[in-house]
Scaffold this motif. Structure first.
Motif, PDB file in Angstrom:
ATOM      1  N   VAL A  69      81.492 -40.921   1.101  1.00 42.60           N
ATOM      2  CA  VAL A  69      81.284 -40.031  -0.041  1.00 42.60           C
ATOM      3  C   VAL A  69      80.083 -40.462  -0.878  1.00 42.60           C
ATOM      4  N   VAL A  70      79.714 -41.734  -0.824  1.00 47.55           N
ATOM      5  CA  VAL A  70      78.548 -42.222  -1.571  1.00 47.55           C
ATOM      6  C   VAL A  70      77.261 -41.599  -1.021  1.00 47.55           C
ATOM      7  N   LEU A  71      77.252 -41.238   0.239  1.00 47.80           N
ATOM      8  CA  LEU A  71      76.064 -40.616   0.828  1.00 47.80           C
ATOM      9  C   LEU A  71      75.699 -39.319   0.114  1.00 47.80           C
ATOM     10  N   VAL A  72      76.698 -38.630  -0.407  1.00 50.58           N
ATOM     11  CA  VAL A  72      76.454 -37.377  -1.129  1.00 50.58           C
ATOM     12  C   VAL A  72      75.540 -37.615  -2.321  1.00 50.58           C
ATOM     13  N   GLU A  73      75.735 -38.736  -3.004  1.00 53.41           N
ATOM     14  CA  GLU A  73      74.928 -39.042  -4.183  1.00 53.41           C
ATOM     15  C   GLU A  73      73.663 -39.823  -3.854  1.00 53.41           C
ATOM     16  N   SER A  74      73.561 -40.349  -2.638  1.00 54.99           N
ATOM     17  CA  SER A  74      72.447 -41.233  -2.291  1.00 54.99           C
ATOM     18  C   SER A  74      71.361 -40.582  -1.450  1.00 54.99           C
ATOM     19  N   LEU A  75      71.684 -39.517  -0.762  1.00 53.83           N
ATOM     20  CA  LEU A  75      70.724 -38.886   0.156  1.00 53.83           C
ATOM     21  C   LEU A  75      70.315 -37.506  -0.341  1.00 53.83           C
ATOM     22  N   THR A  76      69.146 -37.079   0.118  1.00 53.27           N
ATOM     23  CA  THR A  76      68.635 -35.772  -0.279  1.00 53.27           C
ATOM     24  C   THR A  76      68.582 -34.773   0.868  1.00 53.27           C
ATOM     25  N   GLY A  77      68.612 -35.259   2.097  1.00 55.00           N
ATOM     26  CA  GLY A  77      68.442 -34.391   3.261  1.00 55.00           C
ATOM     27  C   GLY A  77      67.012 -34.379   3.772  1.00 55.00           C
ATOM     28  N   SER A  78      66.115 -35.011   3.043  1.00 56.45           N
ATOM     29  CA  SER A  78      64.708 -35.097   3.440  1.00 56.45           C
ATOM     30  C   SER A  78      64.497 -36.400   4.205  1.00 56.45           C
ATOM     31  N   THR A  79      64.030 -36.286   5.429  1.00 51.70           N
ATOM     32  CA  THR A  79      63.800 -37.475   6.252  1.00 51.70           C
ATOM     33  C   THR A  79      62.877 -38.459   5.555  1.00 51.70           C
ATOM     34  N   ALA A  80      61.802 -37.963   4.982  1.00 49.04           N
ATOM     35  CA  ALA A  80      60.826 -38.842   4.331  1.00 49.04           C
ATOM     36  C   ALA A  80      61.413 -39.498   3.077  1.00 49.04           C
ATOM     37  N   ARG A  81      62.061 -38.721   2.231  1.00 43.83           N
ATOM     38  CA  ARG A  81      62.593 -39.264   0.982  1.00 43.83           C
ATOM     39  C   ARG A  81      63.791 -40.181   1.208  1.00 43.83           C
ATOM     40  N   ASP A  82      64.517 -39.973   2.300  1.00 45.30           N
ATOM     41  CA  ASP A  82      65.714 -40.768   2.580  1.00 45.30           C
ATOM     42  C   ASP A  82      65.444 -41.974   3.477  1.00 45.30           C
ATOM     43  N   ALA A  83      64.203 -42.187   3.880  1.00 47.63           N
ATOM     44  CA  ALA A  83      63.893 -43.225   4.870  1.00 47.63           C
ATOM     45  C   ALA A  83      64.382 -44.608   4.439  1.00 47.63           C
ATOM     46  N   ASN A  84      64.083 -45.023   3.220  1.00 48.42           N
ATOM     47  CA  ASN A  84      64.497 -46.359   2.773  1.00 48.42           C
ATOM     48  C   ASN A  84      66.014 -46.468   2.654  1.00 48.42           C
ATOM     49  N   THR A  85      66.655 -45.422   2.162  1.00 51.69           N
ATOM     50  CA  THR A  85      68.112 -45.448   2.045  1.00 51.69           C
ATOM     51  C   THR A  85      68.753 -45.495   3.429  1.00 51.69           C
ATOM     52  N   ASN A  86      68.222 -44.731   4.366  1.00 47.52           N
ATOM     53  CA  ASN A  86      68.755 -44.755   5.728  1.00 47.52           C
ATOM     54  C   ASN A  86      68.580 -46.125   6.369  1.00 47.52           C
ATOM     55  N   ARG A  87      67.466 -46.781   6.080  1.00 43.79           N
ATOM     56  CA  ARG A  87      67.233 -48.145   6.584  1.00 43.79           C
ATOM     57  C   ARG A  87      68.294 -49.083   6.031  1.00 43.79           C
ATOM     58  N   LEU A  88      68.574 -48.983   4.740  1.00 45.66           N
ATOM     59  CA  LEU A  88      69.613 -49.801   4.116  1.00 45.66           C
ATOM     60  C   LEU A  88      70.979 -49.506   4.725  1.00 45.66           C
ATOM     61  N   LEU A  89      71.290 -48.231   4.927  1.00 45.51           N
ATOM     62  CA  LEU A  89      72.602 -47.855   5.448  1.00 45.51           C
ATOM     63  C   LEU A  89      72.874 -48.448   6.830  1.00 45.51           C
ATOM     64  N   LYS A  90      71.828 -48.687   7.602  1.00 43.85           N
ATOM     65  CA  LYS A  90      72.005 -49.307   8.919  1.00 43.85           C
ATOM     66  C   LYS A  90      72.582 -50.712   8.806  1.00 43.85           C
ATOM     67  N   ALA A  91      72.380 -51.361   7.669  1.00 38.78           N
ATOM     68  CA  ALA A  91      72.882 -52.721   7.455  1.00 38.78           C
ATOM     69  C   ALA A  91      74.256 -52.732   6.784  1.00 38.78           C
ATOM     70  N   CYS A  92      74.768 -51.567   6.431  1.00 37.50           N
ATOM     71  CA  CYS A  92      76.021 -51.475   5.690  1.00 37.50           C
ATOM     72  C   CYS A  92      77.211 -51.232   6.609  1.00 37.50           C
ATOM     73  N   ASP A  93      78.383 -51.523   6.089  1.00 32.88           N
ATOM     74  CA  ASP A  93      79.642 -51.201   6.738  1.00 32.88           C
ATOM     75  C   ASP A  93      80.092 -49.870   6.142  1.00 32.88           C
ATOM     76  N   ILE A  94      79.832 -48.777   6.844  1.00 30.60           N
ATOM     77  CA  ILE A  94      80.131 -47.441   6.326  1.00 30.60           C
ATOM     78  C   ILE A  94      81.564 -47.084   6.702  1.00 30.60           C
ATOM     79  N   ARG A  95      82.344 -46.721   5.694  1.00 28.56           N
ATOM     80  CA  ARG A  95      83.748 -46.355   5.890  1.00 28.56           C
ATOM     81  C   ARG A  95      83.885 -44.831   5.810  1.00 28.56           C
ATOM     82  N   PRO A  96      84.209 -44.200   6.934  1.00 33.40           N
ATOM     83  CA  PRO A  96      84.157 -42.745   6.995  1.00 33.40           C
ATOM     84  C   PRO A  96      85.361 -41.991   6.447  1.00 33.40           C
TER      85      PRO A  96
END
Length: 118
Positions: A31-58
């Motif tokens: 649910v945090v992704l809703v507030e953290s991402l925009t849907g833009s590949t370019a604008r979300d690049a750094n956040t997506n990089r960080l998310l790869k290192a996280c333990d995402i609970r679906p």
């Protein structure tokens, strides 16, 4: 999430410090992704990089959602997402945030949840 997604020396030092203290990798409810991402590949690049290192609970269980509702009602503030994050942190976990006002109010009603500003 946005503070930790930055690519600078301060953030690298912060991540190193969090690792040393056993606070890495962060657990991130989807649910945090809703507030953290925009849907833009370019604008979300750094956040997506960080998310790869996280333990995402679906999943958010009914029990967790009900606990979040209790915390939100008791605090009389905070978003549903913030309340879910605090409920997931119970008991005994630390929430990393750059904006702690609502999370601190929610955590004040939670069991053994710490808020750490980053």
């Amino acid at each position: 999430m946005s503070q930790l997604a930055k690519r600078d020396r301060h953030t690298a030092a912060l991540v190193l410090s969090l690792r040393r203290r056993g606070l890495w990798p962060p657990v991130v409810p989807t649910v945090v992704l809703v507030e953290s991402l925009t849907g833009s590949t370019a604008r979300d690049a750094n956040t997506n990089r960080l998310l790869k290192a996280c333990d995402i609970r679906p999943m958010v269980s009914e029990q967790l959602a009900r606990r979040a509702a209790v915390l939100r009602t008791a605090a009389r503030r905070g978003s549903a997402v913030d309340a879910l994050v605090v409920a997931m942190a119970e008991p005994g976990h630390t929430i990393l945030t750059s904006d702690g006002a609502d999370l601190s109010a929610l955590a004040a009603n939670a069991t053994d949840v710490a808020i750490e500003l980053v």
